[in-house]
Write a protein that holds these residues in place. Structure first.
Motif, PDB file in Angstrom:
ATOM      1  N   LYS A 248      28.026  55.943  24.540  1.00 31.30           N
ATOM      2  CA  LYS A 248      27.515  55.426  25.861  1.00 31.30           C
ATOM      3  C   LYS A 248      29.263  55.374  26.768  1.00 31.30           C
ATOM      4  N   GLN A 249      29.094  55.539  27.999  1.00 32.43           N
ATOM      5  CA  GLN A 249      29.957  55.098  28.954  1.00 32.43           C
ATOM      6  C   GLN A 249      30.255  53.833  29.167  1.00 32.43           C
ATOM      7  N   LEU A 250      31.519  53.300  29.300  1.00 37.60           N
ATOM      8  CA  LEU A 250      31.902  51.858  29.473  1.00 37.60           C
ATOM      9  C   LEU A 250      31.993  51.909  31.046  1.00 37.60           C
ATOM     10  N   ILE A 251      31.244  51.130  31.649  1.00 31.99           N
ATOM     11  CA  ILE A 251      31.218  50.911  33.068  1.00 31.99           C
ATOM     12  C   ILE A 251      31.276  49.414  33.306  1.00 31.99           C
ATOM     13  N   LEU A 252      32.407  49.203  34.278  1.00 33.15           N
ATOM     14  CA  LEU A 252      32.602  47.773  34.346  1.00 33.15           C
ATOM     15  C   LEU A 252      32.466  47.353  35.685  1.00 33.15           C
ATOM     16  N   PRO A 253      31.388  46.655  36.103  1.00 28.85           N
ATOM     17  CA  PRO A 253      31.273  46.179  37.553  1.00 28.85           C
ATOM     18  C   PRO A 253      31.984  45.041  38.009  1.00 28.85           C
ATOM     19  N   PHE A 254      32.516  45.017  39.164  1.00 22.63           N
ATOM     20  CA  PHE A 254      33.347  43.742  39.625  1.00 22.63           C
ATOM     21  C   PHE A 254      32.835  42.970  40.729  1.00 22.63           C
ATOM     22  N   GLN A 255      32.682  41.555  40.584  1.00 18.27           N
ATOM     23  CA  GLN A 255      31.935  40.985  41.643  1.00 18.27           C
ATOM     24  C   GLN A 255      32.371  39.542  41.591  1.00 18.27           C
ATOM     25  N   GLY A 256      32.850  39.061  42.941  1.00 15.33           N
ATOM     26  CA  GLY A 256      33.477  37.579  43.121  1.00 15.33           C
ATOM     27  C   GLY A 256      34.719  37.334  42.484  1.00 15.33           C
ATOM     28  N   ILE A 257      35.186  35.976  43.206  1.00 15.37           N
ATOM     29  CA  ILE A 257      36.824  35.846  42.788  1.00 15.37           C
ATOM     30  C   ILE A 257      36.927  34.592  42.107  1.00 15.37           C
ATOM     31  N   ASP A 258      37.714  34.188  41.366  1.00 14.58           N
ATOM     32  CA  ASP A 258      38.101  33.029  40.656  1.00 14.58           C
ATOM     33  C   ASP A 258      39.524  32.846  40.621  1.00 14.58           C
ATOM     34  N   THR A 259      39.941  31.728  39.990  1.00 15.17           N
ATOM     35  CA  THR A 259      41.483  31.519  39.724  1.00 15.17           C
ATOM     36  C   THR A 259      41.737  31.014  38.349  1.00 15.17           C
ATOM     37  N   PHE A 260      42.924  31.192  38.039  1.00 14.78           N
ATOM     38  CA  PHE A 260      43.194  30.390  36.741  1.00 14.78           C
ATOM     39  C   PHE A 260      44.076  29.252  37.326  1.00 14.78           C
ATOM     40  N   GLY A 261      43.659  28.094  37.224  1.00 17.92           N
ATOM     41  CA  GLY A 261      44.321  26.785  37.693  1.00 17.92           C
ATOM     42  C   GLY A 261      44.734  26.917  39.017  1.00 17.92           C
ATOM     43  N   ASN A 262      44.313  27.774  39.926  1.00 22.47           N
ATOM     44  CA  ASN A 262      44.508  27.871  41.320  1.00 22.47           C
ATOM     45  C   ASN A 262      46.064  28.382  41.478  1.00 22.47           C
ATOM     46  N   GLN A 263      46.476  29.192  40.359  1.00 23.85           N
ATOM     47  CA  GLN A 263      47.807  29.746  40.293  1.00 23.85           C
ATOM     48  C   GLN A 263      47.788  31.568  40.493  1.00 23.85           C
ATOM     49  N   VAL A 264      46.784  31.774  39.689  1.00 20.47           N
ATOM     50  CA  VAL A 264      46.465  33.191  39.568  1.00 20.47           C
ATOM     51  C   VAL A 264      44.940  33.687  40.139  1.00 20.47           C
ATOM     52  N   GLY A 265      44.865  34.508  41.113  1.00 21.32           N
ATOM     53  CA  GLY A 265      43.690  34.795  41.603  1.00 21.32           C
ATOM     54  C   GLY A 265      43.348  36.106  41.259  1.00 21.32           C
ATOM     55  N   PHE A 266      41.770  36.162  40.812  1.00 18.36           N
ATOM     56  CA  PHE A 266      41.413  37.638  40.212  1.00 18.36           C
ATOM     57  C   PHE A 266      40.090  37.729  40.746  1.00 18.36           C
ATOM     58  N   VAL A 267      39.653  39.103  40.683  1.00 17.76           N
ATOM     59  CA  VAL A 267      38.269  39.341  40.733  1.00 17.76           C
ATOM     60  C   VAL A 267      37.557  39.439  39.546  1.00 17.76           C
TER      61      VAL A 267
END
Length: 351
Positions: free
Chosen positions: A162-181
């Motif tokens: 199978k093909q590995l497909i990664l959907p990205f949605q929304g925003i979060d942080t690690f301790g308000n120091q690192v921002g990531f999707v």
């Protein structure tokens, strides 16, 4: 921990001989640890078996073994204490829809606070980190390349075609120091976790220090305050949630995973902004060019030859090998001299 990866398709090297010796030492230490922990380790042999006397040397030997075991444990702990990852496995993000969406997000944040421009992840380096590791020499890098190649069949087994497909949605942080999707929920998360675990196991079995204490959480970093330490002096101590509130539920797109790279955190990045890449494996069904296939085959052969040459050199440096060579050369000379002495001059005989 956040890092990036790229490019050329490479291959593997046989396991390093010195690494096998190190693994052997660790195995012996583990075996000794196990014996000490066993129930019979503290039993008084004299009382348990009715023996009236136990040689003092046995007791001393036991103390010496215990001391050696503790020394081995200290060495392992020191090695782990000095662990500073400088390489990582990366899944590069190549979908233009995703990268374009991240740039819009970054620009929206910068418009609210221009100081944060220096905290943004640069173009071309968007990725997901699968595993971090420490590779301190060219030999260890080559072992890492070999481990990456060995990882490929495990990935194929996990994906089952199978093909590995990664959907990205929304925003979060690690301790308000690192921002990531964020990676959206779904079966793909379990597949990715299995691949990460297989990678960690494969590299550690090669004797490579790899992994982190914290659990693996796949994410796509777009900014880190640590990239601009001077921000703290200017009062910027955290990423304000209001900066990205409009993107909380935003769908950034889907990434079809087709490559995993072994990348350096410290070497100069490529011209496209992506990290220096030591090797890659292609996964999934994305077509690759003839040039890539040729490069992969050539690299395979080069690494195999390099490994064999190194093994031969190590073999020749062993005292027993050198002694055997000298002995065989001496015996060869003796045989030749003997044959020359036994040769008959038929021209003299016939006359």
């Amino acid at each position: 921990m956040e890092r990036p990866g790229a490019g050329g398709i490479n291959s593997s090297e046989c396991e390093n001989v010195s690494r096998e010796e190190e693994t052997s030492e660790e195995f012996e230490a583990n075996a000794m640890d196990s014996l000490i922990d066993m129930p019979f380790a503290t039993i008084d042999i004299k009382d348990d078996c009715g023996i009236t006397d136990v040689p003092h040397t046995n007791w001393e030997r036991s103390k010496e073994n215990e001391r050696i075991s503790k020394d081995q444990i200290k060495k392992r702990k020191k090695k782990q204490k000095d662990y500073q990852p400088n390489y990582f496995l990366s899944i590069p993000i190549t979908n233009k829809e995703i990268t374009r969406g991240i740039k819009i997000l970054q620009n929206a944040i910068i418009q609210q606070d221009k100081q944060l421009a220096k905290a943004m992840t640069s173009d071309g380096s968007f990725h997901i980190t699968l595993l971090v590791m420490q590779l301190l020499s060219e030999d260890e890098v080559n072992i890492g390349i070999g481990a990456l190649l060995e990882l490929k069949p495990f990935i194929e087994e996990i994906l089952q075609g199978k093909q590995l497909i990664l959907p990205f949605q929304g925003i979060d942080t690690f301790g308000n120091q690192v921002g990531f999707v964020k990676l959206a929920e779904g079966d793909h998360v379990n597949s990715l976790l299995e691949i990460a675990e297989a990678a960690k196991r494969t590299f550690q079995e090669k004797g490579i220090l790899a992994g982190e204490n914290r659990s693996f959480k796949p994410h796509l970093t777009f900014m880190k305050l640590s990239k601009a330490p001077w921000l703290r002096k200017k009062g910027v101590k955290k990423i304000d949630p209001k900066f990205y509130e409009k993107f909380i539920g935003h769908r950034f797109g889907e990434e079809m995973v087709h490559r995993i790279d072994l990348c350096s955190m410290l070497k100069k990045k490529q011209s496209n902004g992506y990290y220096h890449c030591e090797s890659s494996v292609v996964i999934g069904k994305k077509p690759i060019g003839l040039r890539d296939l040729i490069n992969e085959a050539l690299h395979r052969e080069r690494m195999s030859l390099k490994s064999k040459v190194k093994q031969i050199k190590e073999l020749l440096l062993k005292p027993e090998t050198q002694a055997r060579i000298r002995r065989e050369l001496f015996e060869g000379r003796s045989v030749n001299n003997s044959n020359q002495g036994n040769q008959v001059d038929f021209s003299v005989t016939l006359t």
